[in-house]
Design a protein around this motif. Structure first.
Motif, PDB file in Angstrom:
ATOM      1  N   THR A  45      -1.241   6.708  -2.064  1.00 25.55           N
ATOM      2  CA  THR A  45      -2.065   6.505  -0.882  1.00 25.55           C
ATOM      3  C   THR A  45      -2.098   5.021  -0.554  1.00 25.55           C
ATOM      4  OG1 THR A  45      -3.459   8.390  -1.435  1.00 25.55           O
ATOM      5  CG2 THR A  45      -4.363   6.794   0.101  1.00 25.55           C
ATOM      6  N   PHE A  46      -1.786   4.694   0.692  1.00 22.89           N
ATOM      7  CA  PHE A  46      -1.889   3.306   1.144  1.00 22.89           C
ATOM      8  C   PHE A  46      -3.296   3.096   1.682  1.00 22.89           C
ATOM      9  CE2 PHE A  46       2.716   4.216   1.985  1.00 22.89           C
ATOM     10  CZ  PHE A  46       3.180   3.495   0.894  1.00 22.89           C
ATOM     11  N   PRO A  47      -3.950   1.976   1.324  1.00 21.95           N
ATOM     12  CA  PRO A  47      -5.324   1.743   1.762  1.00 21.95           C
ATOM     13  C   PRO A  47      -5.429   1.488   3.266  1.00 21.95           C
ATOM     14  CG  PRO A  47      -4.554  -0.065   0.358  1.00 21.95           C
ATOM     15  CD  PRO A  47      -3.459   0.937   0.447  1.00 21.95           C
TER      16      PRO A  47
ATOM     17  N   VAL B 261       2.170  -0.769   4.432  1.00 21.11           N
ATOM     18  CA  VAL B 261       2.187   0.348   5.371  1.00 21.11           C
ATOM     19  C   VAL B 261       3.186   1.435   4.976  1.00 21.11           C
ATOM     20  CG1 VAL B 261       1.380  -1.038   7.303  1.00 21.11           C
ATOM     21  CG2 VAL B 261       3.820  -0.840   6.904  1.00 21.11           C
ATOM     22  N   SER B 262       4.087   1.116   4.054  1.00 22.26           N
ATOM     23  CA  SER B 262       5.077   2.090   3.623  1.00 22.26           C
ATOM     24  C   SER B 262       5.754   1.558   2.360  1.00 22.26           C
ATOM     25  CB  SER B 262       6.120   2.322   4.723  1.00 22.26           C
ATOM     26  OG  SER B 262       7.010   3.358   4.357  1.00 22.26           O
ATOM     27  N   SER B 263       6.710   2.304   1.866  1.00 25.28           N
ATOM     28  CA  SER B 263       7.529   1.839   0.747  1.00 25.28           C
ATOM     29  C   SER B 263       8.887   2.496   0.852  1.00 25.28           C
ATOM     30  CB  SER B 263       6.869   2.161  -0.590  1.00 25.28           C
ATOM     31  OG  SER B 263       6.779   3.550  -0.766  1.00 25.28           O
TER      32      SER B 263
ATOM     33  N   LEU C 132      -1.764   8.978   3.043  1.00 27.63           N
ATOM     34  CA  LEU C 132      -1.063   9.543   1.895  1.00 27.63           C
ATOM     35  C   LEU C 132       0.418   9.610   2.255  1.00 27.63           C
ATOM     36  CD1 LEU C 132      -1.086  10.947  -0.882  1.00 27.63           C
ATOM     37  CD2 LEU C 132      -1.356  13.115   0.351  1.00 27.63           C
ATOM     38  N   THR C 133       1.261   9.059   1.415  1.00 31.75           N
ATOM     39  CA  THR C 133       2.697   9.096   1.705  1.00 31.75           C
ATOM     40  C   THR C 133       3.203  10.523   1.594  1.00 31.75           C
ATOM     41  OG1 THR C 133       3.371   8.759  -0.580  1.00 31.75           O
ATOM     42  CG2 THR C 133       3.032   6.792   0.753  1.00 31.75           C
ATOM     43  N   ASN C 134       4.280  10.776   2.287  1.00 28.74           N
ATOM     44  CA  ASN C 134       4.870  12.111   2.229  1.00 28.74           C
ATOM     45  C   ASN C 134       6.116  12.108   1.347  1.00 28.74           C
ATOM     46  OD1 ASN C 134       6.532  10.618   3.812  1.00 28.74           O
ATOM     47  ND2 ASN C 134       6.676  12.089   5.488  1.00 28.74           N
ATOM     48  N   ARG C 135       6.248  11.048   0.546  1.00 29.90           N
ATOM     49  CA  ARG C 135       7.420  10.947  -0.330  1.00 29.90           C
ATOM     50  C   ARG C 135       7.028  11.208  -1.769  1.00 29.90           C
ATOM     51  NH1 ARG C 135       9.849   5.324   1.831  1.00 29.90           N
ATOM     52  NH2 ARG C 135       9.525   5.832   3.983  1.00 29.90           N
ATOM     53  N   ASP C 136       7.801  11.988  -2.406  1.00 32.89           N
ATOM     54  CA  ASP C 136       7.646  12.214  -3.831  1.00 32.89           C
ATOM     55  C   ASP C 136       9.058  12.274  -4.383  1.00 32.89           C
ATOM     56  OD1 ASP C 136       6.808  12.734  -6.342  1.00 32.89           O
ATOM     57  OD2 ASP C 136       5.862  14.664  -5.897  1.00 32.89           O
TER      58      ASP C 136
ATOM     59  N   ASP D 194      -6.605   4.220   9.032  1.00 31.30           N
ATOM     60  CA  ASP D 194      -7.263   4.746   7.835  1.00 31.30           C
ATOM     61  C   ASP D 194      -6.244   4.875   6.705  1.00 31.30           C
ATOM     62  OD1 ASP D 194      -9.888   5.015   8.725  1.00 31.30           O
ATOM     63  OD2 ASP D 194      -9.471   6.947   9.662  1.00 31.30           O
ATOM     64  N   GLU D 195      -6.732   5.143   5.513  1.00 28.17           N
ATOM     65  CA  GLU D 195      -5.807   5.304   4.393  1.00 28.17           C
ATOM     66  C   GLU D 195      -4.833   6.437   4.694  1.00 28.17           C
ATOM     67  OE1 GLU D 195      -8.285   8.118   1.302  1.00 28.17           O
ATOM     68  OE2 GLU D 195      -8.270   5.962   0.976  1.00 28.17           O
TER      69      GLU D 195
END
Length: 93
Positions: free
Chosen positions: A28-30, A62-64, A16-20, A13-14
């Motif tokens: 949010t990754f789809p 899937v990430s960045s 939400l990244t935990n990086r800010d 599922d989509e």
């Protein structure tokens, strides 16, 4: 002679990244789905298996990874990969 096949899937599922990080806000990754296909052909003591991972060749992010101050490098699923396995079974006396 035997012919078998399996089709497996993996759905995410989509997320939400935990990086800010500085100047790069969380995102949010789809959602995405990966399919894998494994048909096989067997006869007597031999088996030939074709395997295909990521059958639809999905390029889901899937990430960045942050690079510098304002840019993030996307990390994606592996591309479609295929291969063959050939097995021969031996009987021990």
């Amino acid at each position: 002679m035997g012919l078998t096949a399996s089709l497996t899937g993996h759905h995410v599922d989509e997320v939400l990244t935990n990086r800010d990080t500085t100047d790069v806000s969380a995102t949010t990754f789809p959602a995405y789905t990966l399919l894998n296909l494994n048909p096989s052909l067997s006869k007597d003591d031999r088996e030939l298996i074709l395997w295909i991972s990521n059958l639809t060749n999905s390029h889901a992010q899937v990430s960045s990874q942050p690079i510098g101050i304002t840019v993030a490098r996307p990390i994606r699923t592996l591309p479609r990969t295929m291969g063959l396995n050939l097995s021969c079974y031996f009987k021990l006396l």
